[in-house]
Design a protein around this motif. Structure first.
Motif, PDB file in Angstrom:
ATOM      1  N   GLN A 212       0.300  -5.305   0.210  1.00 37.49           N
ATOM      2  CA  GLN A 212       1.057  -5.982  -0.854  1.00 37.49           C
ATOM      3  C   GLN A 212       1.681  -5.005  -1.839  1.00 37.49           C
ATOM      4  O   GLN A 212       2.498  -5.415  -2.673  1.00 37.49           O
ATOM      5  CB  GLN A 212       0.150  -6.930  -1.641  1.00 37.49           C
ATOM      6  CG  GLN A 212      -0.342  -8.119  -0.846  1.00 37.49           C
ATOM      7  CD  GLN A 212      -1.228  -8.996  -1.707  1.00 37.49           C
ATOM      8  OE1 GLN A 212      -2.412  -8.726  -1.829  1.00 37.49           O
ATOM      9  NE2 GLN A 212      -0.664 -10.021  -2.316  1.00 37.49           N
TER      10      GLN A 212
ATOM     11  N   CYS B  45      -1.323 -16.440  -4.200  1.00 38.49           N
ATOM     12  CA  CYS B  45      -1.194 -15.054  -3.726  1.00 38.49           C
ATOM     13  C   CYS B  45      -0.134 -14.363  -4.568  1.00 38.49           C
ATOM     14  O   CYS B  45       0.926 -14.947  -4.818  1.00 38.49           O
ATOM     15  CB  CYS B  45      -0.780 -15.073  -2.256  1.00 38.49           C
ATOM     16  SG  CYS B  45      -0.596 -13.434  -1.539  1.00 38.49           S
ATOM     17  N   LEU B  46      -0.397 -13.109  -4.985  1.00 37.38           N
ATOM     18  CA  LEU B  46       0.577 -12.390  -5.816  1.00 37.38           C
ATOM     19  C   LEU B  46       1.899 -12.161  -5.082  1.00 37.38           C
ATOM     20  O   LEU B  46       2.928 -11.989  -5.713  1.00 37.38           O
ATOM     21  CB  LEU B  46      -0.003 -11.048  -6.284  1.00 37.38           C
ATOM     22  CG  LEU B  46      -1.144 -11.130  -7.309  1.00 37.38           C
ATOM     23  CD1 LEU B  46      -1.632  -9.733  -7.649  1.00 37.38           C
ATOM     24  CD2 LEU B  46      -0.709 -11.864  -8.564  1.00 37.38           C
TER      25      LEU B  46
ATOM     26  N   HIS C 231      -9.311 -13.963   2.183  1.00 32.57           N
ATOM     27  CA  HIS C 231      -7.865 -13.937   1.890  1.00 32.57           C
ATOM     28  C   HIS C 231      -7.337 -12.500   1.936  1.00 32.57           C
ATOM     29  O   HIS C 231      -6.322 -12.220   2.574  1.00 32.57           O
ATOM     30  CB  HIS C 231      -7.617 -14.576   0.515  1.00 32.57           C
ATOM     31  CG  HIS C 231      -6.197 -14.540   0.049  1.00 32.57           C
ATOM     32  ND1 HIS C 231      -5.455 -15.692  -0.163  1.00 32.57           N
ATOM     33  CD2 HIS C 231      -5.354 -13.514  -0.233  1.00 32.57           C
ATOM     34  CE1 HIS C 231      -4.232 -15.353  -0.552  1.00 32.57           C
ATOM     35  NE2 HIS C 231      -4.146 -14.033  -0.611  1.00 32.57           N
ATOM     36  N   GLU C 232      -8.050 -11.588   1.268  1.00 27.92           N
ATOM     37  CA  GLU C 232      -7.580 -10.191   1.218  1.00 27.92           C
ATOM     38  C   GLU C 232      -7.709  -9.519   2.591  1.00 27.92           C
ATOM     39  O   GLU C 232      -6.839  -8.752   2.995  1.00 27.92           O
ATOM     40  CB  GLU C 232      -8.344  -9.394   0.154  1.00 27.92           C
ATOM     41  CG  GLU C 232      -8.204  -9.918  -1.266  1.00 27.92           C
ATOM     42  CD  GLU C 232      -6.777 -10.214  -1.682  1.00 27.92           C
ATOM     43  OE1 GLU C 232      -5.854  -9.491  -1.257  1.00 27.92           O
ATOM     44  OE2 GLU C 232      -6.571 -11.192  -2.423  1.00 27.92           O
TER      45      GLU C 232
ATOM     46  N   HIS D  25      -4.798 -10.169   4.739  1.00 21.85           N
ATOM     47  CA  HIS D  25      -3.616  -9.334   4.441  1.00 21.85           C
ATOM     48  C   HIS D  25      -3.621  -8.049   5.281  1.00 21.85           C
ATOM     49  O   HIS D  25      -2.559  -7.534   5.639  1.00 21.85           O
ATOM     50  CB  HIS D  25      -3.595  -8.929   2.969  1.00 21.85           C
ATOM     51  CG  HIS D  25      -2.965  -9.946   2.060  1.00 21.85           C
ATOM     52  ND1 HIS D  25      -1.660 -10.371   2.204  1.00 21.85           N
ATOM     53  CD2 HIS D  25      -3.448 -10.603   0.986  1.00 21.85           C
ATOM     54  CE1 HIS D  25      -1.380 -11.258   1.250  1.00 21.85           C
ATOM     55  NE2 HIS D  25      -2.447 -11.429   0.502  1.00 21.85           N
TER      56      HIS D  25
HETATM   57 ZN    ZN Z   1      -2.633 -12.668  -1.111  1.00 23.27          ZN
END
Ligand code: ZN
Length: 177
Positions: free
Chosen positions: A50, A98-99, A140-141, A144
């Motif tokens: 990210q 999510c960012l 979640h992370e 990614h």
């Molecule tokens: Zn995220």
């Protein structure tokens, strides 16, 4: 170094990240910069893809609701080379954000509990049983790092309901490609 967030539509978010072979001063600096970015953007988790790095590292912090209805945040944690195993059969459905997908929340069903093995910044191997919010944020992370986004895990009808929002993110937020 100040890191900038990669947004939905950026192919780096769909690329599998590589294991970290050695915890160098550069990795330690990246971890600190990621914590700073997570705090600046008011997030509870941030994975290296990210912020443009295809490495298996993420940062997160616990979040809980106090008796007087305020959200409190725990200390930032750094997770390197995570391996998630033994997901519980029991699942839980919650709204996730999510960012990389600003202002968009979608219901995601995940196991309630999971086992994690990872390295901390000192290179020590940590084994933990995670539950509830901590299990969710780590799943979640970890997704990614494999090029998977929470929207991929949404039910088809919920995914369809946010399609317009996804297109809006692509138009409104800068793409690096
Ligand atoms: Zn995220």
């Amino acid at each position: 170094m100040k890191l900038s967030i990669r947004y939905y539509g950026d192919p780096i978010l769909r690329t599998k990240a590589k294991a970290i072979e050695e915890i160098t001063p550069e990795i330690i600096q990246l971890a600190h910069d990621m914590v700073a970015a997570m705090v600046e953007y008011n997030g509870v988790g941030l994975a290296a893809p990210q912020v443009g790095h295809l490495l298996r590292i993420y940062v997160f912090r616990d979040e809980w609701l106090t008796e007087n209805g305020q959200y409190e945040l725990g200390h930032p944690q750094v997770v390197i080379n995570p391996v998630l195993t033994s997901p519980s059969k029991d699942t839980e459905t919650m709204l996730e954000g999510c960012l990389s997908l600003p202002n968009l929340h979608v219901k995601v069903t995940r196991p309630k509990k999971i086992h994690i093995s990872y390295q901390n910044l000192k290179g020590e191997i940590i084994e933990q049983e995670l539950e509830g919010f901590l299990a969710r944020v780590n799943m979640h992370e970890n997704d990614h790092l494999n090029g998977v986004l929470h929207i991929d895990r949404a039910a088809p009808k919920d995914r369809n309901a946010i399609e317009a929002g996804l297109q809006k993110i692509k138009q409104q937020y800068p793409q690096t490609v």
